[in-house]
Scaffold this motif. Structure first.
Motif, PDB file in Angstrom:
ATOM      1  N   GLY A  56     -13.630 -10.228  -3.574  1.00 47.66           N
ATOM      2  CA  GLY A  56     -13.000 -11.349  -2.888  1.00 47.66           C
ATOM      3  C   GLY A  56     -11.658 -11.761  -3.462  1.00 47.66           C
ATOM      4  N   VAL A  57     -10.918 -10.794  -4.021  1.00 42.98           N
ATOM      5  CA  VAL A  57      -9.583 -11.068  -4.562  1.00 42.98           C
ATOM      6  C   VAL A  57      -8.597 -10.089  -3.939  1.00 42.98           C
ATOM      7  N   ARG A  58      -7.315 -10.375  -4.099  1.00 46.59           N
ATOM      8  CA  ARG A  58      -6.307  -9.450  -3.593  1.00 46.59           C
ATOM      9  C   ARG A  58      -6.124  -8.320  -4.609  1.00 46.59           C
ATOM     10  N   PRO A  59      -5.762  -7.119  -4.156  1.00 46.95           N
ATOM     11  CA  PRO A  59      -5.616  -5.974  -5.067  1.00 46.95           C
ATOM     12  C   PRO A  59      -4.625  -6.226  -6.208  1.00 46.95           C
ATOM     13  N   GLY A  60      -3.577  -6.986  -5.950  1.00 49.47           N
ATOM     14  CA  GLY A  60      -2.581  -7.263  -6.985  1.00 49.47           C
ATOM     15  C   GLY A  60      -3.123  -8.044  -8.162  1.00 49.47           C
ATOM     16  N   THR A  61      -4.278  -8.672  -8.001  1.00 48.88           N
ATOM     17  CA  THR A  61      -4.913  -9.412  -9.094  1.00 48.88           C
ATOM     18  C   THR A  61      -5.065  -8.524 -10.324  1.00 48.88           C
ATOM     19  N   PHE A  62      -5.316  -7.252 -10.117  1.00 51.62           N
ATOM     20  CA  PHE A  62      -5.562  -6.342 -11.229  1.00 51.62           C
ATOM     21  C   PHE A  62      -4.284  -5.850 -11.895  1.00 51.62           C
ATOM     22  N   LEU A  63      -3.138  -6.038 -11.244  1.00 49.71           N
ATOM     23  CA  LEU A  63      -1.878  -5.529 -11.768  1.00 49.71           C
ATOM     24  C   LEU A  63      -0.948  -6.630 -12.267  1.00 49.71           C
ATOM     25  N   ARG A 108       0.656 -12.986  -3.303  1.00 51.01           N
ATOM     26  CA  ARG A 108       1.248 -12.038  -2.353  1.00 51.01           C
ATOM     27  C   ARG A 108       0.173 -11.316  -1.550  1.00 51.01           C
ATOM     28  N   ASN A 109       0.561 -10.862  -0.369  1.00 54.91           N
ATOM     29  CA  ASN A 109      -0.333 -10.123   0.509  1.00 54.91           C
ATOM     30  C   ASN A 109       0.064  -8.664   0.633  1.00 54.91           C
ATOM     31  N   MET A 110       1.241  -8.327   0.136  1.00 58.87           N
ATOM     32  CA  MET A 110       1.721  -6.942   0.171  1.00 58.87           C
ATOM     33  C   MET A 110       1.936  -6.475  -1.263  1.00 58.87           C
ATOM     34  N   GLU A 111       1.845  -5.186  -1.473  1.00 56.96           N
ATOM     35  CA  GLU A 111       2.118  -4.579  -2.775  1.00 56.96           C
ATOM     36  C   GLU A 111       3.260  -3.589  -2.611  1.00 56.96           C
ATOM     37  N   PRO A 112       4.506  -3.989  -2.913  1.00 59.22           N
ATOM     38  CA  PRO A 112       5.625  -3.048  -2.821  1.00 59.22           C
ATOM     39  C   PRO A 112       5.793  -2.270  -4.128  1.00 59.22           C
ATOM     40  N   PHE A 113       6.008  -0.980  -4.012  1.00 64.22           N
ATOM     41  CA  PHE A 113       6.167  -0.099  -5.165  1.00 64.22           C
ATOM     42  C   PHE A 113       7.336   0.852  -4.953  1.00 64.22           C
ATOM     43  N   ILE A 114       7.975   1.256  -6.049  1.00 66.08           N
ATOM     44  CA  ILE A 114       8.798   2.460  -6.074  1.00 66.08           C
ATOM     45  C   ILE A 114       7.867   3.510  -6.672  1.00 66.08           C
ATOM     46  N   ILE A 115       7.719   4.632  -5.989  1.00 68.95           N
ATOM     47  CA  ILE A 115       6.741   5.633  -6.408  1.00 68.95           C
ATOM     48  C   ILE A 115       7.436   6.973  -6.611  1.00 68.95           C
ATOM     49  N   SER A 128      -8.934   6.731   1.652  1.00 68.14           N
ATOM     50  CA  SER A 128      -8.898   5.830   2.797  1.00 68.14           C
ATOM     51  C   SER A 128      -9.370   4.475   2.302  1.00 68.14           C
ATOM     52  N   HIS A 129      -8.802   3.434   2.872  1.00 66.05           N
ATOM     53  CA  HIS A 129      -9.139   2.061   2.505  1.00 66.05           C
ATOM     54  C   HIS A 129      -8.629   1.156   3.607  1.00 66.05           C
ATOM     55  N   GLU A 130      -9.105  -0.066   3.627  1.00 67.99           N
ATOM     56  CA  GLU A 130      -8.628  -1.009   4.632  1.00 67.99           C
ATOM     57  C   GLU A 130      -7.161  -1.298   4.407  1.00 67.99           C
ATOM     58  N   GLY A 131      -6.454  -1.590   5.464  1.00 70.25           N
ATOM     59  CA  GLY A 131      -5.074  -2.016   5.346  1.00 70.25           C
ATOM     60  C   GLY A 131      -4.101  -1.084   6.025  1.00 70.25           C
ATOM     61  N   GLU A 132      -2.846  -1.258   5.634  1.00 68.86           N
ATOM     62  CA  GLU A 132      -1.746  -0.491   6.206  1.00 68.86           C
ATOM     63  C   GLU A 132      -0.799  -0.084   5.086  1.00 68.86           C
ATOM     64  N   GLU A 133      -0.038   0.989   5.324  1.00 70.73           N
ATOM     65  CA  GLU A 133       0.954   1.439   4.358  1.00 70.73           C
ATOM     66  C   GLU A 133       2.248   1.776   5.069  1.00 70.73           C
ATOM     67  N   PHE A 134       3.344   1.487   4.392  1.00 69.08           N
ATOM     68  CA  PHE A 134       4.674   1.847   4.863  1.00 69.08           C
ATOM     69  C   PHE A 134       5.347   2.624   3.747  1.00 69.08           C
ATOM     70  N   LEU A 135       5.869   3.806   4.055  1.00 71.12           N
ATOM     71  CA  LEU A 135       6.560   4.642   3.075  1.00 71.12           C
ATOM     72  C   LEU A 135       7.967   4.942   3.575  1.00 71.12           C
ATOM     73  N   GLY A 181       7.136   2.344  -1.280  1.00 70.29           N
ATOM     74  CA  GLY A 181       5.858   2.241  -0.605  1.00 70.29           C
ATOM     75  C   GLY A 181       5.382   0.801  -0.596  1.00 70.29           C
ATOM     76  N   ILE A 182       4.922   0.353   0.556  1.00 73.07           N
ATOM     77  CA  ILE A 182       4.396  -1.008   0.672  1.00 73.07           C
ATOM     78  C   ILE A 182       2.984  -0.887   1.205  1.00 73.07           C
ATOM     79  N   VAL A 183       2.043  -1.455   0.439  1.00 74.91           N
ATOM     80  CA  VAL A 183       0.638  -1.413   0.806  1.00 74.91           C
ATOM     81  C   VAL A 183       0.203  -2.827   1.167  1.00 74.91           C
ATOM     82  N   TYR A 184      -0.420  -2.966   2.336  1.00 78.10           N
ATOM     83  CA  TYR A 184      -0.993  -4.242   2.748  1.00 78.10           C
ATOM     84  C   TYR A 184      -2.496  -4.051   2.830  1.00 78.10           C
TER      85      TYR A 184
END
Length: 187
Positions: A56-63, A108-115, A128-135, A181-184
């Motif tokens: 029940g947390v956002r993925p960015g909580t871990f980073l 935040r609701n998005m995770e933007p990265f330089i990869i 595969s996971h829930e959400g969307e990605e933009f590269l 890369g932006i992961v939502y």
């Protein structure tokens, strides 16, 4: 700084969630969760998203290192540490290094990265996971395997897709590629 593994353990303890319960809630195998909880390496991005959803947390909580309420500015002259996520069930490291562009941003609701994507000789594992990605390709050639389709992207090209469909992103050719890369992931 608290590691990803420690944050997962703290959240599980606070919510009285066992490794078996976490695996069931995240749709992962118990072996995967046990490996994550026993290791100091960062699990795959897909696993982090699934674990975050189960807790029940956002993925960015871990980073996150620290959180700012206002805008977060990253200057090209600043050096930021990169993160390498590990593969799903293996001891191998991923072929991608992620530099978070918003680790300090609260809520935040998005995770933007330089990869940076290094060439690999063997085929990688799809995720595969829930959400969307933009590269968006900044340098080199990127191959995106998406379901049964394969897309070859070059500098200036982009792709936006639903991440619930199995996908794999690799560098094309023998050179490292660089992408934005932006992961939502829905909370």
């Amino acid at each position: 700084m608290i590691t990803v593994t420690e944050k997962i353990k703290i959240l599980c303890a606070g919510k009285n969630i066992s490794a078996e319960d976490l695996a069931a809630g995240a749709g992962l195998k118990v072996e995967q969760v046990s490996r994550i909880l026993e290791d100091e390496r960062i699990p795959s991005l897909a696993s982090i998203i699934k674990i975050a959803r189960a807790l029940g947390v956002r993925p960015g909580t871990f980073l996150d290192d620290s959180e700012e309420l206002g805008p977060v500015v990253n200057r090209h002259t600043d050096s930021s540490p990169t993160v390498t996520f590990t593969s799903h069930l293996t001891d191998d490291h991923s072929h991608m290094d992620f530099m978070s562009l918003a680790a300090r941003k609260a809520g935040r609701n998005m995770e933007p990265f330089i990869i940076d994507i290094r060439p690999v000789t063997e085929s990688g594992s799809f995720s595969s996971h829930e959400g969307e990605e933009f590269l968006f390709v900044l340098e080199g050639t990127v191959i995106v395997s998406y379901g049964k389709e394969r897309y070859e992207l070059h500098k200036g090209d982009s792709i936006y897709y639903d991440s619930i469909v199995s996908h794999l992103v690799t560098a094309g050719g023998d050179s490292t590629a660089k992408i934005l890369g932006i992961v939502y992931s829905p909370a």
